[in-house]
Design an enzyme around this catalytic site. Sequence first.
Site, PDB file in Angstrom:
ATOM      1  N   ASP A   1      -6.639  23.597 -13.305  1.00  0.00           N
ATOM      2  CA  ASP A   1      -7.065  22.469 -14.123  1.00  0.00           C
ATOM      3  C   ASP A   1      -5.962  21.431 -14.310  1.00  0.00           C
ATOM      4  OD1 ASP A   1      -9.452  23.784 -14.340  1.00  0.00           O
ATOM      5  OD2 ASP A   1      -9.022  24.656 -16.298  1.00  0.00           O
TER       6      ASP A   1
ATOM      7  N   ARG B   1      -0.819  28.569 -28.412  1.00  0.00           N
ATOM      8  CA  ARG B   1      -1.212  27.169 -28.339  1.00  0.00           C
ATOM      9  C   ARG B   1      -0.565  26.276 -29.398  1.00  0.00           C
ATOM     10  NH1 ARG B   1      -1.849  28.541 -23.651  1.00  0.00           N
ATOM     11  NH2 ARG B   1      -3.916  28.714 -22.708  1.00  0.00           N
TER      12      ARG B   1
END
Length: 401
Positions: free
Chosen positions: A13, A93
């Site tokens: 991605d 994250r």
Amino acid sequence: MKKVVLAYSGGLDTSIIIPWLKENYGYEVIAVAVDVGQGKELEPLQEKAIKSGASKLYIEDLKEEFVTDYIFPTLKAGAVYEGRYLLGTSFARPLISKRLVEIARKEGAEAIAHGATGKGNDQVRFELTIKALAPEMEIIAPWRIWDIKSREQAIEFAEERNIPIPVTKECPYSMDRNLWHLSHEGADLEDPANEPKNDLLLMITPPEKAPDKATYIEIQFEKGIPVAVDGKKLTPVKLIETLNEIAGANGVGIADMVENRLVGMKSRGVYETPGGTVLYKAHEELELLTLDRMTLHYKELIAKRYAELIYDGVWFHPLREALDAFVDVTQQTVTGTVRLKLYKGNCTPAGTKAPYSLYNEEMATFSEDQVYNQKDAEGFINLFGLPLKVRALMKNRTGLK
């Protein structure tokens, strides 16, 4: 030229996002790869990022911060999402996003981009952290706006532009690796009826292929934080690496689950968390000795909420900070050594020692003792059971069923 900072992993991605941003926005793309323990995955990134069109690449080693500021607080809280997931991707994250904000400001960038899909949890985790730390920053999420609709199309996009990618149509698993875990999603795993293939596992030996002899290890904790393995003091990063190796060799730490994503759908994933599984079990055993009943039971309640906060991407929320304050108080006596037996995927307790243990052998013994009067129990039971007795009398009097 306007600048955008991209959370870059070198995966499919983010590799194709670099040329896409340049083609559609005309941005100068600055790639940022945060090292939270991906290992060899980072080695080819410099060349790959530049070949994909990035103007530069930051590789930031944040493994120590990852362990001390994210993993250990979560471990102390005992936070597990839906009973199985040890939050390996979830608490990485916010750390990555925090560093993205810092570099974006340093570079004078006006936007931050990420490769999370519109179906996943990571888009929320990236963006909520950015909003919490840099509310003025523009966020670009290509998967929500471009014409690419599948991983197969993404692979074709990359091949048309000669962009090196680590994924082929024959091996389309989506994986996320860090020091704590390795996750697997997609392909045949999308059908919950399919058993994961043994060759899927990269950190853990399949239990049936693990050694036929049990391995015993001892983990020492100080105020809820693991500090040593088998009597040897280790740095936080080295400690997890050591436990990953030992537990992984014994088939410990595989979680195959269908979980409830924040965005509303259920998804199936296989998680490898060898060292983390052992640490959670050891920490749990130590708390059983050192925390009183009321504190332990209340802590179990907040552990679930703590896990949800992390999973939902709100690490930088005052509630999480407030829960940390509670957890830190509970951990003042969580010091001691836990012995565990690892055998073919199982992790079982094999003895615990703690200087602040609340276990009193003389109180608990079935042998004769001089400290407990068993007659006292009669009055306790009479008072504790009084509401039940009163209700039963009422039902007899009124005929209520």
